[in-house]
Design a protein around this motif. Structure first.
Motif: not given
Length: 168
Positions: A82, A84, A89-90, A92-97, A99-100
Motif C-alpha cells: 500500500s 500508505e 501511522q496517524d 494512513r486512514a485519512s489518506h485512503v479517503e 486517495r479514493h
C-alpha cells in the motif's frame, strides 16, 4: 488449367504465405512493444525525482530507483504494498479517503497545497516532500502517478532564513 490437387497445393501455399506474413507482423509488433517498454523504463529510471505508480486500490505497481534511494526500500519490498507505507501511522486512514476522492476526480495537480508534507523512510526518518499527482487511464483502469521531491535542503535554508530574520 490446374487440377484439383494443384489448386489445393496453391491454396495451401497461399495460406502458408499469409501465416508467414502474419507471424512476421506479430514479430514486428512484439518488437515494437518491447522497445516501447524499454523506452518507458529508461525514462522512468532517468527521472531525477522519485516516481511511484499505484493502482486504484493504492497498491504500488511501479517505482523507480530514485524512490529506492529516497525511502531506503528495495523495489521488491514496495511492489504490491500500500502507498500508505510511506505515511505516519496517524495519517494512513485519512489518506485512503483522499486517495479514493482523487481517483473519482482525477486530474493532474500538486498534493497537499499549503501543507507541509512528509514521508516516512524505511529507517523511520521523516522526510519533507513535495508531491505531484497525475491520473493515468489504461483501458478501464486508472493508475496514479506520483512524482516526489525531497525538499530537505530547501526546508533547512528556509529555517535558517527564519532564524536570521528573528535575530534582526
Amino acid at each position: 488449367t490446374l487440377t484439383e490437387e494443384e489448386k489445393k497445393i496453391v491454396k495451401d501455399l497461399a495460406s502458408w504465405a499469409e501465416l508467414e506474413i502474419n507471424m512476421h507482423d506479430l514479430g514486428l509488433a512484439m518488437e515494437e512493444r518491447r522497445l516501447a517498454e524499454e523506452r518507458f523504463h529508461a525514462i522512468l529510471e532517468a527521472a531525477p525525482e522519485a516516481i511511484i505508480i499505484i493502482d486504484q486500490k493504492g497498491e504500488i505497481t511501479i517505482v523507480n530507483s530514485q524512490t529506492e534511494k529516497l525511502f531506503g526500500y528495495g523495489r521488491e519490498e514496495l511492489l504490491g504494498k500500500s502507498i500508505e507505507i510511506f505515511l505516519p501511522q496517524d495519517l494512513r486512514a485519512s489518506h485512503v479517503e483522499h486517495r479514493h476522492k482523487f481517483v473519482n476526480e482525477a486530474k493532474t495537480r500538486p498534493m497537499g497545497v499549503g501543507m507541509d508534507l512528509f514521508g516516512i523512510a524505511k529507517d523511520g526518518r521523516k522526510i519533507p516532500l513535495e508531491i505531484s499527482l497525475g491520473p493515468l487511464k489504461i483501458g478501464k483502469e486508472i493508475f496514479i502517478i506520483s512524482t516526489i521531491r525531497d525538499i530537505t535542503e530547501r526546508k533547512i535554508r528556509e529555517n535558517a532564513l527564519l532564524e536570521a530574520h528573528k535575530e534582526l
